[in-house]
Design an enzyme around this catalytic site. Structure first.
Site, short mmCIF file in Angstrom:
data_model
loop_
_atom_site.label_atom_id
_atom_site.label_comp_id
_atom_site.label_asym_id
_atom_site.label_seq_id
_atom_site.Cartn_x
_atom_site.Cartn_y
_atom_site.Cartn_z
CG ASN A 74 -1.77 1.21 1.35
OD1 ASN A 74 -1.80 2.04 0.44
ND2 ASN A 74 -2.47 1.34 2.47
CD1 TRP A 75 3.32 0.92 -2.91
CD2 TRP A 75 3.27 2.02 -4.86
NE1 TRP A 75 3.91 0.11 -3.86
CE2 TRP A 75 3.89 0.77 -5.07
CE3 TRP A 75 3.12 2.88 -5.95
CZ2 TRP A 75 4.36 0.37 -6.33
CZ3 TRP A 75 3.59 2.48 -7.20
CH2 TRP A 75 4.21 1.24 -7.38
CE LYS A 76 -0.21 3.10 4.75
NZ LYS A 76 -0.07 3.15 6.18
CG HIS A 87 -5.92 1.71 5.07
ND1 HIS A 87 -5.46 2.67 5.94
CD2 HIS A 87 -4.93 0.80 4.91
CE1 HIS A 87 -4.21 2.35 6.28
NE2 HIS A 87 -3.87 1.23 5.67
CD GLU A 97 -2.95 5.32 6.69
OE1 GLU A 97 -2.90 5.37 5.46
OE2 GLU A 97 -2.08 4.78 7.40
CD GLU A 146 -3.45 -2.57 7.23
OE1 GLU A 146 -2.29 -2.72 6.82
OE2 GLU A 146 -4.17 -1.63 6.88
N GLY A 165 2.53 2.31 10.87
CA GLY A 165 3.49 3.40 10.71
C GLY A 165 4.18 3.81 12.01
CB SER A 220 5.26 -1.73 12.01
OG SER A 220 4.84 -0.40 12.26
N GLY A 239 5.10 1.30 4.73
CA GLY A 239 6.44 1.86 4.59
C GLY A 239 7.44 0.95 3.88
P1 13P Z 1 3.04 0.41 7.72
O1 13P Z 1 3.58 -0.89 7.15
O2 13P Z 1 3.78 1.60 7.23
O3 13P Z 1 2.88 0.33 9.20
O4 13P Z 1 1.55 0.57 7.11
C1 13P Z 1 0.67 -0.49 7.20
C2 13P Z 1 -0.55 -0.19 6.40
O5 13P Z 1 -1.32 0.69 6.75
C3 13P Z 1 -0.77 -0.96 5.17
O6 13P Z 1 -2.04 -0.74 4.66
#
Ligand code: 13P
Length: 256
Positions: free
Chosen positions: A10-12, A97, A99, A169, A175, A215, A237
Site C-alpha cells: 500500500n503505497w498510500k 483502510h 486511514e 491492521e 506506521g 509495521s 512503509g
Molecule cells: P506500515 O507498514 O507503514 O505500518 O503501514 C501499514 C498499512 O497501513 C498498510 O495498509
C-alpha cells in the site's frame, strides 16, 4: 485447504510518477524468483495507476486501487468508481483502510457499500479491519474487529465472498514501528476466521486469506507468516523500496 499467500504494497500518498515506475520495475525483477508461490499486489495512488499498469505488464504483479466509490457512477466529485479501476488495469480494491475509517470518518455502512459495489463490478476486495490503541487497552479488540467484519460485509453473498480477503491492521501498529506479536496477531486472525465460518460456511472460512498489516518489515515477516492463520501481509512503509518488499514476499512464499 492450503491458501496461496498474498502480499500487498500500500503505497498510500507517496512517490511520484517516475518513482512509481521504478518501484514496479524493481519488484518485477524479483517476480520470477518468487515462482508464483505468492500473490503480489501493489496499490499505487490513483493518478499513477495507468503508468503502473503499463510498467507491470507481463510481470504477474496485480494492481489495486487504495479505495473505491460505493457508487457505480454519477455525481461523486473526487471519487473513483470500480469500473474506472478495472479500466485502469486494477483487479482489486482496498476497502476500509484505517486511514479512511479513522482519518476520514468512514463508517461500516459506507465501507459495506464500497465492498458490494466493487464486487458487483467484478473487482476483488481486500477489506481492512483493526482496533485503536484505546480499544485494545480497554480489552475491546475482538468486539471491535468482529463488529467491523459484520458491518462491512452487510449484504455480501457467500458467492461474492470468494473474491474477498481480509487485512487485520491494528491502528496502533500502523506506521509506528510497533507490531502485534505473532501470537497476538494469530489470536485475532483465528477469531476472524471462526466468525467467517459462523456467518458463512466452513469452505469460505478455510479459503479466505487474512493478511496482517502494521509495521511489517523483512525482520519480522517470517515470524508472522509462520502463524497458521496469517496468510500474508499488507505493507506500507516497507513496500516503498523494492528489495524490502520482495524480502517480505519471499518470507510469505516460504510459508508452510
Ligand atoms: P506500515 O507498514 O507503514 O505500518 O503501514 C501499514 C498499512 O497501513 C498498510 O495498509
Amino acid at each position: 485447504m492450503t491458501r496461496q499467500p498474498l502480499v500487498g504494497g500500500n503505497w498510500k500518498m507517496h512517490l511520484d510518477a517516475s518513482g512509481a515506475v521504478d518501484l514496479i520495475g524493481g519488484i518485477s525483477a524479483g517476480m520470477p524468483e518468487l515462482a508464483a508461490g505468492v500473490d503480489v499486489m501493489v496499490f499505487p495512488p490513483f493518478p499513477y495507476l495507468g503508468l503502473s499498469a503499463e510498467a507491470a505488464l507481463g510481470s504477474g504483479i496485480l494492481l489495486g486501487g487504495q479505495d473505491v466509490s460505493g457508487e457505480l457512477e454519477g455525481a461523486c466529485t473526487g471519487q473513483v468508481s470500480a469500473p474506472m479501476l478495472l479500466d485502469s488495469g486494477c483487479v482489486v480494491a482496498l476497502v476500509g483502510h484505517s486511514e479512511r475509517r479513522h482519518g476520514l470518518g468512514e463508517t461500516d455502512f459506507v465501507v459495506a457499500a464500497k465492498v458490494r459495489t466493487a464486487l458487483a463490478a467484478g473487482l476483488r476486495v481486500v477489506l481492512c479491519l483493526g482496533e485503536t490503541l484505546e480499544q485494545r487497552e480497554a480489552g475491546a479488540t475482538v468486539e471491535v474487529v468482529l463488529g467491523q467484519l459484520s458491518g462491512s460485509l452487510e449484504g455480501v453473498s457467500v458467492e461474492d465472498l470468494d473474491r474477498v480477503d481480509l487485512a487485520y491492521e491494528p491502528v496502533w501498529a500502523i506506521g509506528t514501528g510497533l507490531t502485534a506479536g505473532p501470537d497476538e496477531a494469530q489470536e485475532v486472525h483465528a477469531t476472524l476466521r471462526s466468525a467467517v465460518n459462523a456467518r458463512y460456511d466452513d469452505r469460505s472460512a478455510s479459503r479466505i486469506r487474512i493478511l496482517y498489516g502494521g509495521s511489517v518489515k523483512p525482520s519480522n515477516a517470517a515470524d508472522l507468516m509462520a502463524c497458521e492463520d496469517i496468510d500474508g501481509a499488507l505493507v506500507g512503509g516497507a513496500s516503498l523500496e523494492a528489495e524490502s518488499f520482495l524480502d517480505i514476499a519471499r518470507a510469505a512464499a516460504r510459508r508452510e
